[in-house]
Design an enzyme around this catalytic site. Structure first.
Site, PDB file in Angstrom:
ATOM      1  N   LYS A  22       0.843  -1.201   0.000  1.00 52.70           N
ATOM      2  CA  LYS A  22       0.000   0.000   0.000  1.00 52.70           C
ATOM      3  C   LYS A  22       0.880   1.254   0.000  1.00 52.70           C
ATOM      4  CE  LYS A  22      -1.817   1.518   4.017  1.00 52.70           C
ATOM      5  NZ  LYS A  22      -1.508   2.924   4.335  1.00 52.70           N
ATOM      6  N   ASN A  23       1.872   1.275   0.873  1.00 52.91           N
ATOM      7  CA  ASN A  23       2.641   2.512   1.066  1.00 52.91           C
ATOM      8  C   ASN A  23       3.692   2.750  -0.011  1.00 52.91           C
ATOM      9  OD1 ASN A  23       1.004   2.937   3.209  1.00 52.91           O
ATOM     10  ND2 ASN A  23       2.529   2.475   4.775  1.00 52.91           N
ATOM     11  N   CYS A 117      -5.012  12.472  12.549  1.00 54.21           N
ATOM     12  CA  CYS A 117      -5.737  11.208  12.562  1.00 54.21           C
ATOM     13  C   CYS A 117      -5.581  10.603  13.956  1.00 54.21           C
ATOM     14  CB  CYS A 117      -5.268  10.270  11.468  1.00 54.21           C
ATOM     15  SG  CYS A 117      -3.660   9.626  11.792  1.00 54.21           S
ATOM     16  N   ASP A 309       4.321   0.438  12.217  1.00 52.47           N
ATOM     17  CA  ASP A 309       3.102  -0.149  11.644  1.00 52.47           C
ATOM     18  C   ASP A 309       2.913  -1.606  12.039  1.00 52.47           C
ATOM     19  OD1 ASP A 309       3.294   1.693   8.496  1.00 52.47           O
ATOM     20  OD2 ASP A 309       2.711   2.276  10.520  1.00 52.47           O
ATOM     21  N   ARG A 401      -8.790  -0.141   4.776  1.00 51.04           N
ATOM     22  CA  ARG A 401      -7.845   0.854   4.243  1.00 51.04           C
ATOM     23  C   ARG A 401      -6.511   0.187   3.916  1.00 51.04           C
ATOM     24  NH1 ARG A 401      -6.767   6.082   7.500  1.00 51.04           N
ATOM     25  NH2 ARG A 401      -5.440   6.270   5.669  1.00 51.04           N
TER      26      ARG A 401
HETATM   27  C1  EPZ Z   1       4.104   6.936   6.485  1.00 43.95           C
HETATM   28  O1  EPZ Z   1       3.324   7.993   7.009  1.00 43.95           O
HETATM   29  C2  EPZ Z   1       3.185   5.734   6.392  1.00 43.95           C
HETATM   30  N1  EPZ Z   1       2.058   6.057   5.526  1.00 43.95           N
HETATM   31  C3  EPZ Z   1       2.659   5.357   7.778  1.00 43.95           C
HETATM   32  O2  EPZ Z   1       1.890   4.166   7.631  1.00 43.95           O
HETATM   33  C4  EPZ Z   1       3.852   5.061   8.677  1.00 43.95           C
HETATM   34  O3  EPZ Z   1       3.374   4.759   9.981  1.00 43.95           O
HETATM   35  C5  EPZ Z   1       4.773   6.289   8.711  1.00 43.95           C
HETATM   36  O4  EPZ Z   1       5.190   6.612   7.370  1.00 43.95           O
HETATM   37  C6  EPZ Z   1       6.021   6.042   9.546  1.00 43.95           C
HETATM   38  O5  EPZ Z   1       6.717   4.943   9.042  1.00 43.95           O
HETATM   39  C7  EPZ Z   1       2.238   6.002   4.184  1.00 43.95           C
HETATM   40  O6  EPZ Z   1       3.310   5.712   3.690  1.00 43.95           O
HETATM   41  C8  EPZ Z   1       1.022   6.309   3.346  1.00 43.95           C
HETATM   42  P1  EPZ Z   1       6.179  10.320   8.456  1.00 43.95           P
HETATM   43  P2  EPZ Z   1       3.897   9.520   6.971  1.00 43.95           P
HETATM   44  O7  EPZ Z   1       6.104  11.599   7.697  1.00 43.95           O
HETATM   45  O8  EPZ Z   1       4.699   9.747   5.733  1.00 43.95           O
HETATM   46  C9  EPZ Z   1       6.642  13.573  11.829  1.00 43.95           C
HETATM   47  C10 EPZ Z   1       0.010   2.817   7.771  1.00 43.95           C
HETATM   48  O9  EPZ Z   1      -0.381   2.199   8.772  1.00 43.95           O
HETATM   49  N2  EPZ Z   1       6.549  14.573  10.736  1.00 43.95           N
HETATM   50  O10 EPZ Z   1       7.342   9.421   8.234  1.00 43.95           O
HETATM   51  O11 EPZ Z   1       2.782  10.421   7.258  1.00 43.95           O
HETATM   52  C11 EPZ Z   1       5.308  12.895  12.091  1.00 43.95           C
HETATM   53  O12 EPZ Z   1       4.532  13.660  12.982  1.00 43.95           O
HETATM   54  C12 EPZ Z   1       0.482   4.245   7.915  1.00 43.95           C
HETATM   55  O13 EPZ Z   1       0.116   2.322   6.605  1.00 43.95           O
HETATM   56  C13 EPZ Z   1       6.792  15.921  11.019  1.00 43.95           C
HETATM   57  O14 EPZ Z   1       7.070  16.291  12.158  1.00 43.95           O
HETATM   58  O15 EPZ Z   1       4.867   9.478   8.234  1.00 43.95           O
HETATM   59  C14 EPZ Z   1       5.714  11.576  12.689  1.00 43.95           C
HETATM   60  O16 EPZ Z   1       5.948  11.751  14.081  1.00 43.95           O
HETATM   61  C15 EPZ Z   1       0.171   4.812   9.287  1.00 43.95           C
HETATM   62  N3  EPZ Z   1       6.701  16.842  10.018  1.00 43.95           N
HETATM   63  C16 EPZ Z   1       7.053  11.264  12.017  1.00 43.95           C
HETATM   64  O17 EPZ Z   1       7.489  12.491  11.420  1.00 43.95           O
HETATM   65  C17 EPZ Z   1       6.396  16.475   8.725  1.00 43.95           C
HETATM   66  O18 EPZ Z   1       6.349  17.364   7.839  1.00 43.95           O
HETATM   67  C18 EPZ Z   1       6.975  10.227  10.934  1.00 43.95           C
HETATM   68  O19 EPZ Z   1       6.031  10.663  10.012  1.00 43.95           O
HETATM   69  C19 EPZ Z   1       6.160  15.107   8.465  1.00 43.95           C
HETATM   70  C20 EPZ Z   1       6.247  14.180   9.471  1.00 43.95           C
END
Ligand code: EPZ
Length: 433
Positions: A22-23, A117, A309, A401
């Site tokens: 998915k990701n 979320c 995850d 999802r």
């Molecule tokens: C991706 O989300 C995945 N989703 C998530 O999977 C996964 O849990 C996550 O990466 C971490 O591995 C998809 O790929 C669609 P991040 P993403 O930006 O990109 C902080 C699932 O279950 N952050 O790596 O949104 C954020 O708050 C989903 O399939 C900032 O501070 O995650 C978090 O604490 C859930 N500023 C950390 O980074 C930003 O601009 C990691 O978030 C962006 C992120």
């Protein structure tokens, strides 16, 4: 409201095949917007709600999509808008990564700020900072971020990410492929899904090097064309089956699982007493002694550490471990909502800061529980499989999802599950097609 009804205690046995990731497919669909010539063929696409949302987002921008089984043909030669429908972006945070491709190709993007979320605030400050470093202006107004490239287009830059954000790395990479000059992304996310995205971009004519390491280098090119790409297997779906089969199995073969994407989980399952056999086309797993793991200390962190995850699924498995375990969640602030639901099934867990302390109990008992996010849903299904009696899991839209036919796949392995659709799910199921 729909539910999954599970009769616990039936051992898992046989073979299950993991779907495409998915990701990986979500950012790859966003990247397909960059193809000014030719068409793309994306293969091994799972039938998931989130994929439908991203496909609808890309279509709403003017791309022509044709589904054929697990393949999608994408013709993005004539796009009509740089502003995806807000209701789709708000529905799924991952849609925010259409900003980079639109900005790169058209010099403008108008994307709704994604909602938070259940697992915590989901900021996009690193996405905005990275695109601004490439020369874009970003104005946040009325719940949208309005990005504009300078008259001469985006230019390369050296960008350091405070956090190795998966989404920010994707957005910056996809904007940089058409920028003038070289872009260097430091402290980049190393997830396999980002490597898969880079491989697709390179097949389109981009020049991305170093994906999967801390430093990604992108040499801008003039234009990209469509490409055919088969998406990598879903390591989180694979990990979900490995965890379940380490508890209640008689030997399960998880076909199409790539062990090098799952090293932290495999190490922990072996530490817990499971037997794991790495085969070329998949992974075979035999259960821990007596179906109960040895206690573990698990800490989630960015790839290649233990994935956040798979945290909920591991917590569910450790509820019946032979002692006290700890699971620490370092990536998201609020990703323990499944704990309250597991406690309804007799789990003995308490939270200390970012750590769940889990006292193993001899068994769980079935109950009515509700999924609060997609991985919590999978965790509750695992808990139901190993519990005594009947468990009803509500909140199916969360599971839909991220899992393609989870009930069917577990049933195929000998589990006793039944999915009873609610009105809402019937509507959604029609939309997924
Ligand atoms: C991706 O989300 C995945 N989703 C998530 O999977 C996964 O849990 C996550 O990466 C971490 O591995 C998809 O790929 C669609 P991040 P993403 O930006 O990109 C902080 C699932 O279950 N952050 O790596 O949104 C954020 O708050 C989903 O399939 C900032 O501070 O995650 C978090 O604490 C859930 N500023 C950390 O980074 C930003 O601009 C990691 O978030 C962006 C992120």
């Amino acid at each position: 409201m729909g539910k999954i009804v599970i009769e616990g205690g039936y051992p898992l046995e046989g073979t299950v095949r993991v779907s495409g990731a998915k990701n990986a497919v979500l950012p790859i669909l966003a990247a397909s917007l960059l193809a000014e010539e030719g068409v793309s063929q994306i293969e091994e696409v799972p039938r998931l709600l989130d994929v439908r949302v991203m496909a609808d987002t890309v279509s709403a921008l003017g791309a022509k999509l044709e589904w054929n089984g697990s393949s999608i043909r994408v013709d993005a030669r004539r796009l009509l808008s740089v502003c995806p429908p807000a209701e789709l972006v708000r529905k799924m945070r991952a849609s925010f990564v259409v900003a980079g491709p639109l900005l790169a190709r058209f010099g403008e993007a108008m994307v709704a700020l994604p909602g938070g979320c259940n697992i915590g605030p989901r900021p996009v400050d690193l996405h905005i900072k990275g695109l601004e470093a490439l020369g874009a202006t970003a104005v946040v107004e009325n719940g949208y971020v309005h990005f504009r490239a300078p008259r001469g287009g985006l230019h390369g830059a050296r960008i350091y990410l405070d956090v190795p954000s998966v989404g920010a790395t994707q957005n910056i990479m996809m904007a940089a492929v058409l920028a003038k000059g070289q872009t260097i992304i430091e402290n980049a996310a190393k997830e396999p899904e980002n490597v898969d995205l880079a491989n697709y971009l390179n097949a389109m004519g981009a020049r991305v090097r170093g994906a999967g390491t801390d430093v990604i280098r992108v040499e801008g090119v003039d234009r990209l064309h469509g490409a055919t790409h088969a998406v990598i297997p879903d390591r989180i779906e694979a990990g979900t089956f490995l965890i379940a089969s380490a508890l209640i199995g008689r030997g399960v073969y998880v076909e199409n699982a790539l062990s090098h994407h799952l090293m932290p989980l495999i190490a922990k399952l072996e530490e817990a007493g499971a037997v794991i056999e790495d085969r070329v086309e998949g992974i075979k797993v035999w259960p821990c002694q007596g179906g109960r793991m040895r206690p573990l200390d698990v800490k989630t962190h960015y790839y290649p550490s233990f994935p956040t995850d798979l945290q909920a699924q591991m917590v569910a498995a450790l509820t019946v471990a032979q002692g006290t375990s700890t699971v620490t969640e370092t990536v998201f602030e609020n990703r323990f909502m499944h704990v309250a639901e597991l406690q309804r099934m007799g789990a003995n867990i308490h939270i200390e800061g970012r750590t769940a302390v889990i006292e193993g109990v001899p068994r769980l008992t079935g109950a009515r529980v509700t999924a609060t996010d997609l991985r919590a849903g999978a965790a509750l299904v695992i808990a139901g499989l190993l519990a005594e009696g009947q468990t009803e899991v509500y909140g199916l839209h969360h599971i839909d999802r991220g899992y393609d036919n989870l009930v069917g796949k577990f049933t195929q392995l000998g589990a006793r599950l039944e999915r009873i659709e609610g009105d809402a799910e019937l509507q959604i199921a029609k939309s997924v097609g």
